[in-house]
Design a protein around this motif. Structure first.
Motif, PDB file in Angstrom:
ATOM      1  N   GLU A   7       0.828  -1.209   0.000  1.00  0.00           N
ATOM      2  CA  GLU A   7       0.000   0.000   0.000  1.00  0.00           C
ATOM      3  C   GLU A   7       0.859   1.255   0.000  1.00  0.00           C
ATOM      4  OE1 GLU A   7      -2.984   2.439  -0.576  1.00  0.00           O
ATOM      5  OE2 GLU A   7      -3.082   0.267  -0.768  1.00  0.00           O
ATOM      6  N   SER A   8       1.958   1.241   0.731  1.00  0.00           N
ATOM      7  CA  SER A   8       2.871   2.379   0.743  1.00  0.00           C
ATOM      8  C   SER A   8       3.427   2.631  -0.658  1.00  0.00           C
ATOM      9  CB  SER A   8       4.009   2.121   1.739  1.00  0.00           C
ATOM     10  OG  SER A   8       4.974   3.131   1.658  1.00  0.00           O
ATOM     11  N   ASP A   9       3.816   1.569  -1.352  1.00  0.00           N
ATOM     12  CA  ASP A   9       4.308   1.700  -2.722  1.00  0.00           C
ATOM     13  C   ASP A   9       3.232   2.305  -3.618  1.00  0.00           C
ATOM     14  OD1 ASP A   9       6.739   0.578  -2.047  1.00  0.00           O
ATOM     15  OD2 ASP A   9       6.342  -1.357  -3.022  1.00  0.00           O
ATOM     16  N   ARG A  10       2.004   1.823  -3.478  1.00  0.00           N
ATOM     17  CA  ARG A  10       0.902   2.343  -4.298  1.00  0.00           C
ATOM     18  C   ARG A  10       0.675   3.833  -4.035  1.00  0.00           C
ATOM     19  NH1 ARG A  10      -2.669  -2.769  -2.765  1.00  0.00           N
ATOM     20  NH2 ARG A  10      -1.878  -4.210  -4.340  1.00  0.00           N
ATOM     21  N   GLN A  11       0.728   4.213  -2.769  1.00  0.00           N
ATOM     22  CA  GLN A  11       0.549   5.622  -2.429  1.00  0.00           C
ATOM     23  C   GLN A  11       1.648   6.483  -3.046  1.00  0.00           C
ATOM     24  OE1 GLN A  11       0.333   5.649   1.846  1.00  0.00           O
ATOM     25  NE2 GLN A  11      -1.791   4.920   1.879  1.00  0.00           N
ATOM     26  N   LEU A  12       2.871   5.972  -3.034  1.00  0.00           N
ATOM     27  CA  LEU A  12       3.976   6.726  -3.643  1.00  0.00           C
ATOM     28  C   LEU A  12       3.752   6.895  -5.147  1.00  0.00           C
ATOM     29  CD1 LEU A  12       7.084   5.255  -1.770  1.00  0.00           C
ATOM     30  CD2 LEU A  12       6.118   7.558  -1.550  1.00  0.00           C
ATOM     31  N   VAL A  13       3.312   5.848  -5.827  1.00  0.00           N
ATOM     32  CA  VAL A  13       3.078   5.943  -7.270  1.00  0.00           C
ATOM     33  C   VAL A  13       1.932   6.921  -7.546  1.00  0.00           C
ATOM     34  CG1 VAL A  13       2.357   4.690  -9.341  1.00  0.00           C
ATOM     35  CG2 VAL A  13       4.073   3.701  -7.820  1.00  0.00           C
ATOM     36  N   ARG A  14       0.895   6.885  -6.727  1.00  0.00           N
ATOM     37  CA  ARG A  14      -0.201   7.856  -6.903  1.00  0.00           C
ATOM     38  C   ARG A  14       0.311   9.283  -6.730  1.00  0.00           C
ATOM     39  NH1 ARG A  14      -3.009   4.127  -3.343  1.00  0.00           N
ATOM     40  NH2 ARG A  14      -4.257   2.734  -4.645  1.00  0.00           N
ATOM     41  N   ALA A  15       1.172   9.486  -5.748  1.00  0.00           N
ATOM     42  CA  ALA A  15       1.730  10.820  -5.512  1.00  0.00           C
ATOM     43  C   ALA A  15       2.635  11.243  -6.673  1.00  0.00           C
ATOM     44  CB  ALA A  15       2.496  10.853  -4.190  1.00  0.00           C
ATOM     45  N   ILE A  16       3.419  10.306  -7.193  1.00  0.00           N
ATOM     46  CA  ILE A  16       4.271  10.602  -8.348  1.00  0.00           C
ATOM     47  C   ILE A  16       3.396  10.983  -9.539  1.00  0.00           C
ATOM     48  CG2 ILE A  16       5.897   9.611 -10.018  1.00  0.00           C
ATOM     49  CD1 ILE A  16       6.905   7.826  -7.617  1.00  0.00           C
ATOM     50  N   LEU A  24       8.797  10.478  -5.620  1.00  0.00           N
ATOM     51  CA  LEU A  24       9.741   9.799  -6.501  1.00  0.00           C
ATOM     52  C   LEU A  24      11.058   9.551  -5.758  1.00  0.00           C
ATOM     53  CD1 LEU A  24      10.381   8.658  -9.321  1.00  0.00           C
ATOM     54  CD2 LEU A  24      11.288  10.923  -9.904  1.00  0.00           C
ATOM     55  N   GLY A  25      11.492  10.519  -4.987  1.00  0.00           N
ATOM     56  CA  GLY A  25      12.706  10.356  -4.197  1.00  0.00           C
ATOM     57  C   GLY A  25      12.581   9.229  -3.183  1.00  0.00           C
ATOM     58  N   ARG A  26      11.428   9.128  -2.553  1.00  0.00           N
ATOM     59  CA  ARG A  26      11.216   8.045  -1.582  1.00  0.00           C
ATOM     60  C   ARG A  26      11.181   6.688  -2.268  1.00  0.00           C
ATOM     61  NH1 ARG A  26       6.240   9.804   1.679  1.00  0.00           N
ATOM     62  NH2 ARG A  26       6.459   7.709   2.548  1.00  0.00           N
ATOM     63  N   LEU A  27      10.526   6.608  -3.429  1.00  0.00           N
ATOM     64  CA  LEU A  27      10.500   5.354  -4.174  1.00  0.00           C
ATOM     65  C   LEU A  27      11.914   5.003  -4.654  1.00  0.00           C
ATOM     66  CD1 LEU A  27       8.236   3.335  -5.031  1.00  0.00           C
ATOM     67  CD2 LEU A  27       8.388   4.373  -7.303  1.00  0.00           C
ATOM     68  N   TYR A  28      12.658   6.010  -5.073  1.00  0.00           N
ATOM     69  CA  TYR A  28      14.049   5.810  -5.491  1.00  0.00           C
ATOM     70  C   TYR A  28      14.863   5.251  -4.325  1.00  0.00           C
ATOM     71  CZ  TYR A  28      18.747   6.796  -7.188  1.00  0.00           C
ATOM     72  OH  TYR A  28      20.058   6.673  -7.562  1.00  0.00           O
ATOM     73  N   ASP A  29      14.737   5.851  -3.161  1.00  0.00           N
ATOM     74  CA  ASP A  29      15.474   5.364  -1.986  1.00  0.00           C
ATOM     75  C   ASP A  29      15.134   3.914  -1.682  1.00  0.00           C
ATOM     76  OD1 ASP A  29      16.657   7.837  -1.700  1.00  0.00           O
ATOM     77  OD2 ASP A  29      15.314   8.495  -0.091  1.00  0.00           O
ATOM     78  N   ARG A  30      13.890   3.556  -1.902  1.00  0.00           N
ATOM     79  CA  ARG A  30      13.421   2.205  -1.589  1.00  0.00           C
ATOM     80  C   ARG A  30      13.923   1.173  -2.600  1.00  0.00           C
ATOM     81  NH1 ARG A  30       7.205   1.941  -0.126  1.00  0.00           N
ATOM     82  NH2 ARG A  30       8.049   3.211   1.543  1.00  0.00           N
ATOM     83  N   TYR A  31      13.995   1.534  -3.891  1.00  0.00           N
ATOM     84  CA  TYR A  31      14.244   0.535  -4.935  1.00  0.00           C
ATOM     85  C   TYR A  31      15.500   0.739  -5.784  1.00  0.00           C
ATOM     86  CZ  TYR A  31       9.692  -1.422  -3.946  1.00  0.00           C
ATOM     87  OH  TYR A  31       8.629  -2.020  -3.319  1.00  0.00           O
ATOM     88  N   ALA A  32      16.195   1.840  -5.654  1.00  0.00           N
ATOM     89  CA  ALA A  32      17.362   2.088  -6.521  1.00  0.00           C
ATOM     90  C   ALA A  32      18.429   1.010  -6.361  1.00  0.00           C
ATOM     91  CB  ALA A  32      17.955   3.465  -6.248  1.00  0.00           C
ATOM     92  N   GLY A  33      18.662   0.542  -5.155  1.00  0.00           N
ATOM     93  CA  GLY A  33      19.664  -0.494  -4.938  1.00  0.00           C
ATOM     94  C   GLY A  33      19.310  -1.789  -5.640  1.00  0.00           C
ATOM     95  N   THR A  34      18.054  -2.152  -5.584  1.00  0.00           N
ATOM     96  CA  THR A  34      17.602  -3.372  -6.250  1.00  0.00           C
ATOM     97  C   THR A  34      17.703  -3.221  -7.760  1.00  0.00           C
ATOM     98  OG1 THR A  34      16.114  -3.854  -4.430  1.00  0.00           O
ATOM     99  CG2 THR A  34      15.649  -4.946  -6.521  1.00  0.00           C
ATOM    100  N   VAL A  35      17.303  -2.069  -8.282  1.00  0.00           N
ATOM    101  CA  VAL A  35      17.384  -1.815  -9.724  1.00  0.00           C
ATOM    102  C   VAL A  35      18.841  -1.859 -10.167  1.00  0.00           C
ATOM    103  CG1 VAL A  35      17.015  -0.082 -11.541  1.00  0.00           C
ATOM    104  CG2 VAL A  35      15.224  -0.517  -9.846  1.00  0.00           C
TER     105      VAL A  35
END
Length: 186
Positions: A7-16, A24-35
């Motif tokens: 749900e947190s991920d979905r909220q971030l995408v809605r905000a983006i 976008l910065g928060r989603l980047y912090d969460r997933y940039a390492g994995t990407v």
């Protein structure tokens, strides 16, 4: 906790989608390492992997309004974007004769250590689950998954390299993906 992350991920995408650079910065912090780790596994060169990360998050910025939550989790969407962009970069490099392709390092992790301890625990758990699911596949399917998803080969290239008929390659990959989806619940 997993549902809260979804749900947190979905909220971030809605905000983006609404134009929030902070989201976008928060989603980047969460997933940039994995990407980065996935891209590095495919393209081998750190510079190319960094470009893939930039491309992926630029695409997220552009495509967030059109993202369909019913098709995949946000994490799944991001991983597929990363895989696609990494393979595109790898193929682009192969097409340029002035650049020598470098073999992908076999020990590149599937997740980087740039996230919070909570995200690392979840990410490490996800990596273990994916590895276990891959290990549960028959060798002939696991080999094809590796060639397609981590080496960036097309179905035709896999058939040529392995000597397996193209139709059999497609069937085995589809069967393997269905098995992985069943085990991983995605």
């Amino acid at each position: 906790m997993r549902d809260l992350d979804l749900e947190s991920d979905r909220q971030l995408v809605r905000a983006i989608a609404g134009g929030s650079a902070e989201a976008l910065g928060r989603l980047y912090d969460r997933y940039a390492g994995t990407v980065f780790a996935l891209a590095r596994r495919v393209v081998a060169l750190a510079e190319d992997a960094e470009e893939v990360v930039q491309d992926v998050f630029s695409q997220i910025w552009r495509d967030a309004p059109r993202y369909d939550f019913a098709r995949a989790t946000v994490a799944g969407w991001i991983v597929m974007l990363a895989r696609t962009r990494a393979i595109d970069r790898l193929r682009s490099r192969r097409a340029r004769p002035d650049v020598n392709p470098v073999a992908a390092p076999e020990d590149t992790p599937l997740a980087a250590n740039t996230a919070s301890p909570e995200a690392l625990a979840i990410s490490a758990d996800d990596v273990r689950n994916v590895r276990a699911a891959l290990e549960g596949l028959p060798d002939n399917q696991r080999q094809l998954i590796d060639l397609a998803f981590f080496k960036g080969l097309t179905h035709t290239e896999i058939a040529d390299q392995t000597g397996i008929p193209l139709g059999t390659v497609k069937t085995r990959l589809r069967t393997a993906m269905m098995a992985l989806r069943g085990v991983l619940g995605s």
